[in-house]
Write a protein that holds these residues in place. Structure first.
Motif, short mmCIF file in Angstrom:
data_model
loop_
_atom_site.label_atom_id
_atom_site.label_comp_id
_atom_site.label_asym_id
_atom_site.label_seq_id
_atom_site.Cartn_x
_atom_site.Cartn_y
_atom_site.Cartn_z
N GLN A 167 50.46 -9.20 123.33
CA GLN A 167 51.13 -8.71 122.12
C GLN A 167 50.16 -8.67 120.95
OE1 GLN A 167 54.13 -7.47 121.77
NE2 GLN A 167 54.56 -7.70 123.94
N LYS A 219 59.09 9.63 114.63
CA LYS A 219 58.44 9.77 115.93
C LYS A 219 58.81 11.12 116.53
CE LYS A 219 62.17 7.69 118.66
NZ LYS A 219 62.51 6.67 119.68
N ARG A 293 49.91 5.64 120.55
CA ARG A 293 50.70 4.91 121.54
C ARG A 293 50.75 3.43 121.22
NH1 ARG A 293 47.80 8.37 125.07
NH2 ARG A 293 46.41 6.65 125.69
N LEU A 296 53.25 2.80 118.40
CA LEU A 296 54.64 2.81 118.86
C LEU A 296 54.98 1.54 119.62
CD1 LEU A 296 54.94 6.55 119.96
CD2 LEU A 296 56.26 5.41 118.15
N THR A 297 54.05 1.06 120.43
CA THR A 297 54.28 -0.19 121.16
C THR A 297 54.50 -1.35 120.19
OG1 THR A 297 52.93 0.55 123.03
CG2 THR A 297 53.27 -1.83 122.80
N TYR A 298 53.71 -1.39 119.13
CA TYR A 298 53.85 -2.46 118.15
C TYR A 298 55.22 -2.40 117.46
CZ TYR A 298 52.74 -5.59 114.28
OH TYR A 298 52.75 -6.63 113.39
N LYS A 300 57.99 -1.16 118.52
CA LYS A 300 59.14 -1.30 119.39
C LYS A 300 59.78 -2.68 119.30
CE LYS A 300 58.10 2.14 122.97
NZ LYS A 300 57.66 2.33 124.38
N ARG A 301 59.04 -3.68 118.86
CA ARG A 301 59.58 -5.03 118.80
C ARG A 301 60.50 -5.23 117.61
NH1 ARG A 301 56.60 -8.60 115.45
NH2 ARG A 301 54.93 -7.56 114.32
N GLN A 302 60.59 -4.25 116.71
CA GLN A 302 61.43 -4.38 115.52
C GLN A 302 62.72 -3.60 115.72
OE1 GLN A 302 57.71 -3.87 112.59
NE2 GLN A 302 59.62 -4.23 111.50
N SER A 303 63.80 -4.32 116.02
CA SER A 303 65.07 -3.68 116.30
C SER A 303 65.71 -3.08 115.06
CB SER A 303 66.04 -4.69 116.93
OG SER A 303 66.26 -5.79 116.06
N TRP A 307 65.15 5.04 113.80
CA TRP A 307 64.19 6.04 114.22
C TRP A 307 64.73 7.46 114.06
CZ3 TRP A 307 59.24 5.12 115.00
CH2 TRP A 307 58.84 3.82 115.33
#
Length: 328
Positions: A167, A219, A293, A296-298, A300-303, A307
């Protein structure tokens, strides 16, 4: 409760253009959250000039002392101030703690003038630092570990960090991945806290955080995103990126932290007559795709991020409605 808006997402999605529109509607100012746009003299490769067709003017509004050589001011774009471009020179070091300190001063200034703060950018670690989502605890240097790690290549350091703390690895930008000092520091922190393998463990949920934040993400499908990025890179070359990089290398040398960034570092084999210009352009495009990419991965952990697909008709009107609801 101070209400502010964050517009985030991968590179090339039009975050600043949308933010400027929203600032005009809601009396706002922008704080840039881009780890490359902090550097002075790096304009074409970081997209600063492209966002306003080259019509940037420096506003003589320094709101903090010249600590560590930082210059905190703003650029004015048709009446909208954009803060935290050009904080340091390409040869100066700058980190997330420095960014947090600068944003604290700027936020106070924006609030005092009765305006709304819009954080805009794709550097998630900077955003988390500025918005109180990270606890920066002291981690004393482990000199024995550092001596061992200096024996490894940057590729070996990257692989080791990815294995120990995947992470944290995702938080790194292209400059970090190529910088052995930053990789060693990341490993040092990760190995010193074996039970803290996920950066979510560092999220500060303290009630003392007084910002009420609306997170808006932009996005699109990867194929569309890559096309946008490629078109942007082509425009940078047409606008003189090669000359900009050449001038910076002659002035600061390849070891300057800023020149480890995407759009700059790739030119080294070309200037050393080991590659052709078209190959360099393609390398910049591929590296930019990979960076998008990782961004976006980073995120994704923020609900809490709402978006929006930038290819959907009317997405900007829905974004505007969300901001209106948030501000009440």
């Amino acid at each position: 409760m101070n209400k502010l808006i964050v517009i985030l997402g991968p590179t090339g999605t039009g975050k600043t253009a949308l933010a400027l529109k929203l600032c005009r509607r809601f009396n706002g100012e922008i704080i840039s959250a881009d780890s490359r746009q902090i550097y002075r003299e790096m304009e074409i490769g970081t997209g600063k000039r492209l966002r306003a067709n080259g019509r940037w003017q420096m506003v003589n509004r320094l709101v903090t002392e010249e600590k560590k050589g930082f210059r905190v001011g703003c650029f004015e774009n048709d009446g909208i101030d954009i803060w935290l471009y050009d904080i340091v020179g390409p040869d100066q070091k700058f980190n997330a703690v420095d960014y947090k300190n600068c944003t604290a001063v700027v936020k106070q200034s924006i609030i005092a003038r009765g305006k709304i703060t819009f954080f805009v950018g794709g550097t998630g670690f900077y955003l988390d630092a500025a918005l109180g989502r990270l606890n920066f605890t002291d981690n004393p240097p482990n000199w024995r570990l550092r001596r061992e790690l200096t024996k490894l290549t940057t590729v070996e350091l990257s692989e080791k960090l990815k294995a120990v703390n995947p992470q944290r690895y995702e938080q790194l930008n292209e400059s970090d991945i190529k910088n052995p000092r930053r990789l060693i520091r990341s490993l040092e922190i990760s190995l010193s806290h074996p039970n803290r393998l996920d950066p979510n463990d560092q999220l500060n949920k303290s009630p003392e955080v007084k910002d009420e934040v609306l997170y808006l993400g932009l996005k699109t499908e990867n194929i569309n995103l890559y096309q946008l990025i490629d078109g942007r890179v082509d425009t940078m070359f047409k606008n003189g990126l090669e000359d900009e990089v050449r001038r910076l290398v002659l002035k600061y040398g390849w070891d300057a932290p800023g020149l480890a960034s995407i759009g700059y570092a790739e030119f080294k084999p070309y200037f050393e007559n080991r590659s052709i210009l078209e190959t360099i352009k393609q390398k910049i495009k591929f590296n930019s795709h990979a960076y998008a990419r990782r961004q976006l991965t980073y995120f994704k952990r923020q609900s809490e991020i709402k978006w929006f697909d930038i290819r959907q008709p009317g997405f900007d009107r829905e974004v505007e409605r969300q901001v209106e609801l948030h501000l009440g």
